[in-house]
Scaffold this motif. Structure first.
Motif, mmCIF file in Angstrom:
data_model
loop_
_atom_site.group_PDB
_atom_site.id
_atom_site.type_symbol
_atom_site.label_atom_id
_atom_site.label_comp_id
_atom_site.label_asym_id
_atom_site.label_seq_id
_atom_site.Cartn_x
_atom_site.Cartn_y
_atom_site.Cartn_z
ATOM 1 N N THR A 44 0.713 -1.162 0.004
ATOM 2 C CA THR A 44 0.207 0.058 0.001
ATOM 3 C C THR A 44 0.832 1.396 0.024
ATOM 4 N N LEU A 45 1.896 1.269 0.826
ATOM 5 C CA LEU A 45 2.784 2.393 1.035
ATOM 6 C C LEU A 45 3.643 2.566 -0.232
ATOM 7 N N ASP A 46 4.081 1.579 -0.868
ATOM 8 C CA ASP A 46 4.654 1.377 -2.076
ATOM 9 C C ASP A 46 3.923 2.107 -3.354
ATOM 10 N N ARG A 47 2.659 1.740 -3.184
ATOM 11 C CA ARG A 47 1.751 2.401 -4.351
ATOM 12 C C ARG A 47 1.419 3.944 -4.158
ATOM 13 N N LEU A 48 1.623 4.358 -2.866
ATOM 14 C CA LEU A 48 1.260 5.620 -2.589
ATOM 15 C C LEU A 48 2.516 6.323 -2.729
ATOM 16 N N GLY A 49 3.761 5.940 -2.996
ATOM 17 C CA GLY A 49 5.055 6.478 -3.178
ATOM 18 C C GLY A 49 5.536 7.054 -1.720
ATOM 19 N N ALA A 50 5.263 6.389 -0.666
ATOM 20 C CA ALA A 50 5.577 6.900 0.494
ATOM 21 C C ALA A 50 7.162 6.889 0.824
ATOM 22 N N ALA A 51 7.664 8.155 1.372
ATOM 23 C CA ALA A 51 9.040 8.191 1.564
ATOM 24 C C ALA A 51 9.226 7.671 2.935
ATOM 25 N N PRO A 52 10.317 7.300 3.498
ATOM 26 C CA PRO A 52 10.904 6.693 4.782
ATOM 27 C C PRO A 52 10.727 7.818 5.990
ATOM 28 N N ASP A 53 10.656 9.089 5.426
ATOM 29 C CA ASP A 53 10.567 10.215 6.632
ATOM 30 C C ASP A 53 9.305 10.800 6.436
ATOM 31 N N GLN A 54 8.394 10.375 5.693
ATOM 32 C CA GLN A 54 6.975 10.913 5.662
ATOM 33 C C GLN A 54 6.176 10.445 6.818
ATOM 34 N N PRO A 55 5.586 11.421 7.547
ATOM 35 C CA PRO A 55 4.649 10.598 8.662
ATOM 36 C C PRO A 55 3.421 9.778 8.107
ATOM 37 N N VAL A 56 3.315 8.794 8.956
ATOM 38 C CA VAL A 56 2.155 7.968 8.660
ATOM 39 C C VAL A 56 1.437 7.755 9.934
ATOM 40 N N ILE A 57 0.032 8.101 9.640
ATOM 41 C CA ILE A 57 -1.171 8.145 10.755
ATOM 42 C C ILE A 57 -1.835 6.794 10.349
ATOM 43 N N LEU A 58 -1.697 5.965 11.380
ATOM 44 C CA LEU A 58 -2.740 4.855 11.372
ATOM 45 C C LEU A 58 -3.870 4.995 12.012
ATOM 46 N N ILE A 59 -4.927 4.694 11.155
ATOM 47 C CA ILE A 59 -6.379 4.696 11.726
ATOM 48 C C ILE A 59 -7.269 3.389 12.238
ATOM 49 N N ALA A 60 -7.260 2.752 13.338
ATOM 50 C CA ALA A 60 -7.652 1.551 13.466
ATOM 51 C C ALA A 60 -8.630 1.577 14.564
ATOM 52 N N SER A 61 -9.776 0.576 14.411
ATOM 53 C CA SER A 61 -10.443 0.270 15.494
ATOM 54 C C SER A 61 -10.202 -0.081 16.946
ATOM 55 N N GLU A 62 -9.062 -0.539 17.013
ATOM 56 C CA GLU A 62 -8.488 -1.256 18.267
ATOM 57 C C GLU A 62 -6.961 -0.876 18.159
ATOM 58 N N PRO A 63 -6.435 -0.343 19.306
ATOM 59 C CA PRO A 63 -4.920 0.089 19.571
ATOM 60 C C PRO A 63 -4.116 -0.902 19.136
ATOM 61 N N HIS A 64 -4.210 -2.348 19.316
ATOM 62 C CA HIS A 64 -3.215 -3.239 19.279
ATOM 63 C C HIS A 64 -3.081 -3.430 17.704
ATOM 64 N N VAL A 65 -4.246 -3.249 17.073
ATOM 65 C CA VAL A 65 -4.050 -3.593 15.652
ATOM 66 C C VAL A 65 -3.311 -2.460 15.196
ATOM 67 N N ALA A 66 -3.284 -1.287 15.476
ATOM 68 C CA ALA A 66 -2.443 -0.147 14.832
ATOM 69 C C ALA A 66 -0.785 -0.227 15.660
ATOM 70 N N ASN A 67 -0.752 -0.521 16.691
ATOM 71 C CA ASN A 67 0.627 -0.987 17.350
ATOM 72 C C ASN A 67 1.382 -1.875 16.313
ATOM 73 N N LEU A 68 0.773 -3.056 16.267
ATOM 74 C CA LEU A 68 1.504 -4.260 15.555
ATOM 75 C C LEU A 68 1.716 -3.787 14.181
ATOM 76 N N ALA A 69 0.832 -3.122 13.539
ATOM 77 C CA ALA A 69 0.901 -2.853 12.035
ATOM 78 C C ALA A 69 2.086 -1.719 12.017
ATOM 79 N N GLY A 70 2.208 -0.654 13.051
ATOM 80 C CA GLY A 70 3.049 0.330 13.155
ATOM 81 C C GLY A 70 4.775 -0.381 13.230
#
Length: 284
Positions: A162-188
């Motif tokens: 997903t991030l590759d498709r969006l052309g994300a750069a390593p220093d670009q901020p990423v905001i994770l929106i999840a229904s449960e905190p642990h889902v965001a933590n693990l993905a993060g």
């Protein structure tokens, strides 16, 4: 009929203390009853859900499972179904009043939790970095009902793509929106390991975005069906008066056994009905 044991406190404690086996101690009562008090270290697993969605509560195949209630009625029913599903199950003889203690299972949390943004911190970050990537990890149906402007929907295994498709750069901020905190933590944690340096999660998921008053998608567009891998359309449609969908669902369900290999079917221990047992007894 299943011949399952009703363990005394001593026997149950032996199961729990046996380091050579994984044993689950599950309170199968309602969430309200569990909240009023339970055995130390027990996990809550509502009986019906435990049988219908076993993999959400029991992660080790061939494990032992001790279930309990406070009336001696519900637990035996649940234990008998778990036995038929292939687990070594038992009922706790004195239920919630049994004098035993289980080690509290470790929570699956990453070594370093992500920075958490409340509405004020989110507004500040957005003002500094309006190009921050918004990744929505909620259910696809929730995403379709409303999401942050410019947010991309994804699931944890697909985040790198997903991030590759969006052309994300390593220093670009990423905001994770999840229904449960642990889902965001693990993905993060996956993103941090991949080299992204500024990864955040919202304190209350999408509600935080709304509370911050930041732009939302004006007319949320749903994802194409093939992308919504968290959703079975024909299962849903059978509730909507769609007879073809209902027939497709029934055909899928009744055809499951034929799709199983012999070693998969050998895992189950289906109890004979009372009529079958009587017939077998006569035959013998």
């Amino acid at each position: 009929r299943a011949g399952l044991p009703a363990l005394s406190a001593t026997q149950a404690q032996q199961w729990l203390d046996d380091e050579s086996r994984t044993t689950y101690l599950l309170d199968i009562r309602t969430a309200e009853e569990f909240a009023q008090g339970s055995i130390d270290g027990a996990r809550h697993a509502p009986g019906g859900q435990l049988v219908q969605a076993t993999d959400q509560y029991i992660g080790v195949r061939g494990s032992r499972v001790i279930v309990f209630d406070d009336d001696g009625v519900r637990a035996p029913v649940v234990a008998s179904w778990l036995y038929q599903l292939g687990y070594e199950s038992a009922v706790l003889a004195h239920g919630v009043n049994a004098a035993i203690k289980a080690s509290a299972p470790p929570r699956t949390l990453p070594a370093h939790a992500l920075p958490v943004l409340d509405a004020n911190l989110l507004r500040a970050l957005y003002a500094q970095a309006p190009d921050a990537l918004r990744i929505d990890l909620r259910e696809s149906a929730e995403y379709a009902r409303g999401h942050a402007e410019g947010a991309a929907w994804s699931i944890r295994p697909r985040l790198p793509a997903t991030l590759d498709r969006l052309g994300a750069a390593p220093d670009q901020p990423v905001i994770l929106i999840a229904s449960e905190p642990h889902v965001a933590n693990l993905a993060g944690q996956d993103l941090l390991a991949a080299g992204y340096r500024h990864v955040y999660r919202l304190a209350e998921g999408y509600r935080t975005w709304q509370a911050a008053g930041l732009p939302e998608a004006a007319e949320p567009v749903g994802l194409p069906p093939e992308a919504r891998i968290d959703y079975l359309f024909f299962v849903h449609d059978r509730h909507e008066g769609n007879k073809d969908a209902a027939r497709a669902y029934l055909a899928w369900e009744t055809g499951l056994i034929a799709q199983c290999a012999p070693d998969e079917l050998g895992h189950f221990r289906i109890l004979a009905s009372a009529g079958q047992a009587a017939d077998q007894s006569k035959a013998a």
